[in-house]
Design an enzyme around this catalytic site. Structure first.
Site, PDB file in Angstrom:
ATOM      1  N   CYS A   1       6.705  10.053   0.890  1.00 40.13           N
ATOM      2  CA  CYS A   1       5.705  11.081   0.793  1.00 40.13           C
ATOM      3  C   CYS A   1       6.261  12.052  -0.237  1.00 40.13           C
ATOM      4  CB  CYS A   1       5.610  11.725   2.186  1.00 40.13           C
ATOM      5  SG  CYS A   1       4.374  12.962   2.372  1.00 40.13           S
TER       6      CYS A   1
ATOM      7  N   HIS B   1       5.739   3.950  12.971  1.00 36.10           N
ATOM      8  CA  HIS B   1       5.806   3.952  11.505  1.00 36.10           C
ATOM      9  C   HIS B   1       6.822   5.027  11.106  1.00 36.10           C
ATOM     10  CE1 HIS B   1       3.606   3.679   7.448  1.00 36.10           C
ATOM     11  NE2 HIS B   1       4.441   4.686   7.301  1.00 36.10           N
TER      12      HIS B   1
ATOM     13  N   ARG C   1       0.843  -1.201   0.000  1.00 30.92           N
ATOM     14  CA  ARG C   1       0.000   0.000   0.000  1.00 30.92           C
ATOM     15  C   ARG C   1       0.884   1.259   0.000  1.00 30.92           C
ATOM     16  NH1 ARG C   1      -0.584   4.672   2.326  1.00 30.92           N
ATOM     17  NH2 ARG C   1      -0.076   3.690   4.319  1.00 30.92           N
ATOM     18  N   ASP C   2       1.573   1.486   1.078  1.00 35.11           N
ATOM     19  CA  ASP C   2       2.384   2.702   1.237  1.00 35.11           C
ATOM     20  C   ASP C   2       3.460   2.780   0.138  1.00 35.11           C
ATOM     21  OD1 ASP C   2       3.751   4.898   2.301  1.00 35.11           O
ATOM     22  OD2 ASP C   2       3.648   4.169   4.349  1.00 35.11           O
TER      23      ASP C   2
ATOM     24  N   ASN D   1       9.700   4.443   3.494  1.00 34.18           N
ATOM     25  CA  ASN D   1       9.585   3.858   4.831  1.00 34.18           C
ATOM     26  C   ASN D   1      10.901   3.160   5.173  1.00 34.18           C
ATOM     27  OD1 ASN D   1       6.441   3.741   5.536  1.00 34.18           O
ATOM     28  ND2 ASN D   1       6.699   3.465   3.359  1.00 34.18           N
TER      29      ASN D   1
ATOM     30  N   HIS E   1       9.827   6.749   8.658  1.00 33.28           N
ATOM     31  CA  HIS E   1      10.357   6.904   7.297  1.00 33.28           C
ATOM     32  C   HIS E   1      11.846   7.202   7.400  1.00 33.28           C
ATOM     33  CE1 HIS E   1       6.586   7.492   4.641  1.00 33.28           C
ATOM     34  NE2 HIS E   1       6.318   6.699   5.658  1.00 33.28           N
TER      35      HIS E   1
HETATM   36 ZN    ZN Z   1       4.904   5.258   5.436  1.00 30.99          ZN
END
Ligand code: ZN
Length: 311
Positions: free
Chosen positions: A243, A210, A16-17, A252, A212
């Site tokens: 992002c 979470h 997903r990410d 990540n 990055h």
């Molecule tokens: Zn992330």
């Protein structure tokens, strides 16, 4: 030194990410093959896709097909991310295909507006309805708070503000709160201090980190959060994700780097690192580009044969 956990939970969020942030749309059959492979590495939690509008995130426009086609062992908990009630409606068409629902918002007003075009209050109002309905469906509920450490637009995001948002989400039924360092602004000291605050304020709730790796501090922040008692992490194979702000940001933390570090420290992840590295190598082939992960290039640490046994 504070005591470290014996074991941690790792959620793979690359499908997903990670896939969401690739310039190209990865073919559905390749996504399915990679997720199936991840599901056989010992990972027990995988975020498989997000039910978002195809015109907003074309990279995940095949969410329904991916969810329908994947085939992972029964003990792997699959989660899907939804931005709103409409996303939940789409996900629930295949209610029997997943176990956990993930919602998200930012702790910074400006970032939330940029991301979902709403105020935090408006987001919370909608997410309360989403969490309520997901609970009625028997889904486990995770809420991710982005920019929980800092915001690229606003700078400091007060820990107390993040706590307040988390408390609203928990009151609405969230079983797990993930704190996202969305643009890599956190440092280990800040991480340890903030998780101590959040642990005290959110007793009985699973708290997930979470991170990055935007500024190379991902694993340092993992270590700091372990010291603060965190035993749940999200990561992305091949260091995918990230992002768009700041431009050129890396993703990540890499799942294979997280697993390698933790296992070397004697903290069990349940993940078969060589198998995960094979899956990440195939991801690199699918994307047709090298990936940032150190462990992908170097392989697992090799300590040689045990000394008490002939080589
Ligand atoms: Zn992330």
């Amino acid at each position: 030194m504070s005591e470290l956990p014996d074991a941690v939970r790792v959620r793979e969020v690359g499908p997903r990410d990670g896939f969401q942030n690739e310039a190209e749309v990865i073919p559905t059959h390749e996504k399915v093959r990679l997720i199936d492979q991840l599901g056989r590495t010992g990972l027990k939690r995988i975020e498989v896709t997000s039910f978002v509008r195809r015109d907003v995130i074309p990279q995940l426009g095949d969410a329904a097909e991916v969810l329908r086609q994947i085939d992972v062992p029964d003990d792997v908990a699959l989660s899907v991310l939804v931005p709103n009630e409409r996303g939940l409606d789409h996900a629930l068409v295949q209610r029997e295909r997943f176990h956990e629902l993930t919602v998200f918002l930012s702790a910074s007003e400006t970032h939330n507006r940029h991301n979902v075009n709403r105020s935090i209050a408006q987001s919370l109002e909608e997410l309360e309805r989403v969490l309520d309905r997901a609970g009625a469906e028997g889904l486990r509920r995770e809420a991710v708070i982005s920019t929980a450490f800092g915001c690229p637009y606003e700078g400091e995001v007060p820990a107390a503000r993040v706590t307040e948002i988390a408390q609203v989400l928990v009151a609405a039924g969230a079983d797990e709160i993930a704190f996202g360092d969305t643009t890599g602004m956190a440092n280990p000291r800040m991480v340890e201090e903030r998780f101590a605050i959040w642990r005290a304020a959110l007793r009985g709730v699973e708290l997930t980190a979470h991170f990055h790796n935007t500024r190379g501090l991902g694993l340092a922040n993992v270590l700091a959060s372990l010291h603060a008692g965190v035993d749940s992490f999200e990561a992305s194979f091949g260091e995918l994700g990230g992002c768009p702000v700041p431009a050129g940001a890396t993703g990540n933390i890499a799942t294979e780097e997280l697993v390698s570090m933790l296992e070397e420290m004697g903290i069990a992840t349940g993940v078969d690192l060589p198998a995960l590295i094979v899956a990440t190598g195939e991801l690199s082939d699918v994307l047709d580009r090298p990936l940032g992960s150190h462990v992908l290039r170097a392989g697992p640490v090799d300590w040689g044969p045990p000394p008490d046994r002939p080589a």
